[in-house]
Design a protein around this motif. Structure first.
Motif, PDB file in Angstrom:
ATOM      1  N   GLU A 196       0.834  -1.205   0.000  1.00  0.00           N
ATOM      2  CA  GLU A 196       0.000   0.000   0.000  1.00  0.00           C
ATOM      3  C   GLU A 196       0.872   1.260   0.000  1.00  0.00           C
ATOM      4  O   GLU A 196       0.590   2.225  -0.724  1.00  0.00           O
ATOM      5  CB  GLU A 196      -0.922  -0.012   1.219  1.00  0.00           C
ATOM      6  N   ILE A 197       1.949   1.242   0.781  1.00  0.00           N
ATOM      7  CA  ILE A 197       2.882   2.374   0.806  1.00  0.00           C
ATOM      8  C   ILE A 197       3.523   2.548  -0.572  1.00  0.00           C
ATOM      9  O   ILE A 197       3.617   3.663  -1.105  1.00  0.00           O
ATOM     10  CB  ILE A 197       3.966   2.161   1.874  1.00  0.00           C
ATOM     11  N   GLU A 198       3.953   1.450  -1.172  1.00  0.00           N
ATOM     12  CA  GLU A 198       4.606   1.521  -2.480  1.00  0.00           C
ATOM     13  C   GLU A 198       3.648   2.024  -3.556  1.00  0.00           C
ATOM     14  O   GLU A 198       4.052   2.770  -4.451  1.00  0.00           O
ATOM     15  CB  GLU A 198       5.170   0.158  -2.864  1.00  0.00           C
ATOM     16  N   ALA A 199       2.377   1.642  -3.466  1.00  0.00           N
ATOM     17  CA  ALA A 199       1.385   2.123  -4.431  1.00  0.00           C
ATOM     18  C   ALA A 199       1.203   3.628  -4.312  1.00  0.00           C
ATOM     19  O   ALA A 199       1.081   4.338  -5.319  1.00  0.00           O
ATOM     20  CB  ALA A 199       0.054   1.399  -4.223  1.00  0.00           C
ATOM     21  N   MET A 200       1.184   4.130  -3.080  1.00  0.00           N
ATOM     22  CA  MET A 200       1.060   5.571  -2.871  1.00  0.00           C
ATOM     23  C   MET A 200       2.289   6.301  -3.407  1.00  0.00           C
ATOM     24  O   MET A 200       2.175   7.339  -4.062  1.00  0.00           O
ATOM     25  CB  MET A 200       0.870   5.867  -1.380  1.00  0.00           C
ATOM     26  N   GLN A 201       3.465   5.775  -3.110  1.00  0.00           N
ATOM     27  CA  GLN A 201       4.691   6.401  -3.604  1.00  0.00           C
ATOM     28  C   GLN A 201       4.705   6.472  -5.123  1.00  0.00           C
ATOM     29  O   GLN A 201       5.085   7.490  -5.708  1.00  0.00           O
ATOM     30  CB  GLN A 201       5.913   5.630  -3.088  1.00  0.00           C
ATOM     31  N   LYS A 202       4.266   5.404  -5.762  1.00  0.00           N
ATOM     32  CA  LYS A 202       4.238   5.371  -7.229  1.00  0.00           C
ATOM     33  C   LYS A 202       3.240   6.379  -7.785  1.00  0.00           C
ATOM     34  O   LYS A 202       3.529   7.105  -8.732  1.00  0.00           O
ATOM     35  CB  LYS A 202       3.887   3.962  -7.713  1.00  0.00           C
ATOM     36  N   ALA A 203       2.051   6.446  -7.166  1.00  0.00           N
ATOM     37  CA  ALA A 203       1.003   7.343  -7.658  1.00  0.00           C
ATOM     38  C   ALA A 203       1.370   8.812  -7.470  1.00  0.00           C
ATOM     39  O   ALA A 203       0.989   9.666  -8.283  1.00  0.00           O
ATOM     40  CB  ALA A 203      -0.311   7.041  -6.938  1.00  0.00           C
ATOM     41  N   LEU A 204       2.117   9.107  -6.415  1.00  0.00           N
ATOM     42  CA  LEU A 204       2.414  10.502  -6.086  1.00  0.00           C
ATOM     43  C   LEU A 204       3.806  10.943  -6.532  1.00  0.00           C
ATOM     44  O   LEU A 204       4.156  12.122  -6.376  1.00  0.00           O
ATOM     45  CB  LEU A 204       2.262  10.711  -4.575  1.00  0.00           C
ATOM     46  N   ALA A 205       4.581  10.056  -7.116  1.00  0.00           N
ATOM     47  CA  ALA A 205       5.952  10.381  -7.524  1.00  0.00           C
ATOM     48  C   ALA A 205       6.011  11.511  -8.540  1.00  0.00           C
ATOM     49  O   ALA A 205       7.006  12.249  -8.600  1.00  0.00           O
ATOM     50  CB  ALA A 205       6.637   9.137  -8.083  1.00  0.00           C
ATOM     51  N   LYS A 206       4.956  11.694  -9.325  1.00  0.00           N
ATOM     52  CA  LYS A 206       4.951  12.776 -10.320  1.00  0.00           C
ATOM     53  C   LYS A 206       5.120  14.138  -9.661  1.00  0.00           C
ATOM     54  O   LYS A 206       5.604  15.090 -10.281  1.00  0.00           O
ATOM     55  CB  LYS A 206       3.663  12.749 -11.140  1.00  0.00           C
ATOM     56  N   TYR A 207       4.748  14.242  -8.370  1.00  0.00           N
ATOM     57  CA  TYR A 207       4.830  15.523  -7.687  1.00  0.00           C
ATOM     58  C   TYR A 207       6.236  15.824  -7.160  1.00  0.00           C
ATOM     59  O   TYR A 207       6.445  16.842  -6.502  1.00  0.00           O
ATOM     60  CB  TYR A 207       3.803  15.586  -6.565  1.00  0.00           C
ATOM     61  N   LYS A 208       7.195  14.965  -7.473  1.00  0.00           N
ATOM     62  CA  LYS A 208       8.586  15.326  -7.212  1.00  0.00           C
ATOM     63  C   LYS A 208       8.956  16.563  -8.025  1.00  0.00           C
ATOM     64  O   LYS A 208       9.887  17.276  -7.676  1.00  0.00           O
ATOM     65  CB  LYS A 208       9.510  14.156  -7.530  1.00  0.00           C
ATOM     66  N   ASP A 209       8.216  16.794  -9.092  1.00  0.00           N
ATOM     67  CA  ASP A 209       8.356  18.021  -9.884  1.00  0.00           C
ATOM     68  C   ASP A 209       7.320  19.024  -9.367  1.00  0.00           C
ATOM     69  O   ASP A 209       6.122  18.845  -9.583  1.00  0.00           O
ATOM     70  CB  ASP A 209       8.111  17.725 -11.359  1.00  0.00           C
ATOM     71  N   PRO A 210       7.746  20.089  -8.664  1.00  0.00           N
ATOM     72  CA  PRO A 210       6.778  21.040  -8.101  1.00  0.00           C
ATOM     73  C   PRO A 210       5.915  21.717  -9.151  1.00  0.00           C
ATOM     74  O   PRO A 210       4.794  22.141  -8.840  1.00  0.00           O
ATOM     75  CB  PRO A 210       7.652  22.062  -7.376  1.00  0.00           C
ATOM     76  N   TYR A 211       6.412  21.838 -10.380  1.00  0.00           N
ATOM     77  CA  TYR A 211       5.595  22.452 -11.429  1.00  0.00           C
ATOM     78  C   TYR A 211       4.370  21.588 -11.742  1.00  0.00           C
ATOM     79  O   TYR A 211       3.291  22.107 -12.038  1.00  0.00           O
ATOM     80  CB  TYR A 211       6.419  22.672 -12.696  1.00  0.00           C
ATOM     81  N   VAL A 212       4.529  20.273 -11.680  1.00  0.00           N
ATOM     82  CA  VAL A 212       3.386  19.371 -11.871  1.00  0.00           C
ATOM     83  C   VAL A 212       2.386  19.576 -10.740  1.00  0.00           C
ATOM     84  O   VAL A 212       1.171  19.610 -10.962  1.00  0.00           O
ATOM     85  CB  VAL A 212       3.853  17.907 -11.936  1.00  0.00           C
ATOM     86  N   ALA A 213       2.884  19.755  -9.524  1.00  0.00           N
ATOM     87  CA  ALA A 213       2.002  20.005  -8.384  1.00  0.00           C
ATOM     88  C   ALA A 213       1.194  21.278  -8.590  1.00  0.00           C
ATOM     89  O   ALA A 213      -0.023  21.313  -8.361  1.00  0.00           O
ATOM     90  CB  ALA A 213       2.827  20.097  -7.101  1.00  0.00           C
ATOM     91  N   VAL A 214       1.852  22.343  -9.031  1.00  0.00           N
ATOM     92  CA  VAL A 214       1.156  23.620  -9.259  1.00  0.00           C
ATOM     93  C   VAL A 214       0.103  23.467 -10.346  1.00  0.00           C
ATOM     94  O   VAL A 214      -1.014  23.973 -10.222  1.00  0.00           O
ATOM     95  CB  VAL A 214       2.174  24.730  -9.591  1.00  0.00           C
TER      96      VAL A 214
END
Length: 198
Positions: free
Chosen positions: A36-54
């Motif tokens: 479950e932790i690994e699934a969350m990390q994979k799903a949210l990894a795109k936000y390592k780029d703050p521009y994607v977060a914005v």
């Protein structure tokens, strides 16, 4: 994303939080299934780029929040350490979703932002009882974290250090391995006052 670039998003965040109105201990990560932790990390990894977060409407609160470990009766206890810079998405509402945290937390490192944690916020007004997620009870209820969040925003919250190890535990609100020294927006906060549940 340069640290100076986050400043323009702060005012929009504060205005939006005010518009929302009023709307415990934690367990260790080994109590949550690794998959479950690994699934969350994979799903949210795109936000390592703050521009994607914005682009996905996570707006920066600008200040890098840290605590000195002070204890005050009737207030939350935050072990000495930092949280970091919070990016808040006010379009995410409803029951906490492990794949859609309200908040992304970044540490300033060498003039850039590194994703270290996520957080879920639940307004007290929207909760019939203390929320929980991943088997973890939320902390609070507490006032808003001034000066970044209005005092009247009573809420529960839960942190998860998905992207940086935390010796205090994955669900501790602060991390002694996170620093706010590498930013001009360092903000030493006092412990947040606890409030009564309705």
């Amino acid at each position: 994303m340069p640290i100076s670039s986050v400043a323009r998003f702060g005012v929009a965040f504060v205005i939006a939080v005010i518009g929302m109105g009023p709307a415990a201990g934690t367990a260790q990560a080994d109590e949550v299934p690794k998959a479950e932790i690994e699934a969350m990390q994979k799903a949210l990894a795109k936000y390592k780029d703050p521009y994607v977060a914005v682009r996905d409407l996570y707006l920066s609160t600008v200040g890098c929040v840290h605590y000195d470990g002070s204890k005050m009766e009737g207030h939350m206890h935050y072990p000495k350490g930092a949280m970091g810079i919070h990016f808040v998405n006010l379009t995410i509402q409803g029951p906490p979703d492990p794949m859609k945290p309200n908040v992304l937390i970044y540490e300033p490192v060498d003039g850039k932002l590194q994703l270290v944690a996520v957080e879920w916020l639940v307004p007290v007004a929207a909760a019939k009882e203390r929320p929980s997620l991943l088997g973890q009870p939320f902390q609070g209820p507490m006032e808003g974290h001034e000066p970044l969040i209005p005092q009247g925003f009573h809420h529960y919250d839960l942190h998860a250090w998905l992207f940086k190890d935390n010796p205090e535990g994955m669900f501790s609100p602060t991390n002694p391995n996170v620093s706010c020294e590498d930013t001009e927006f360092s903000l030493l906060e006092m412990p947040t006052k606890l409030v009564s549940a309705p």
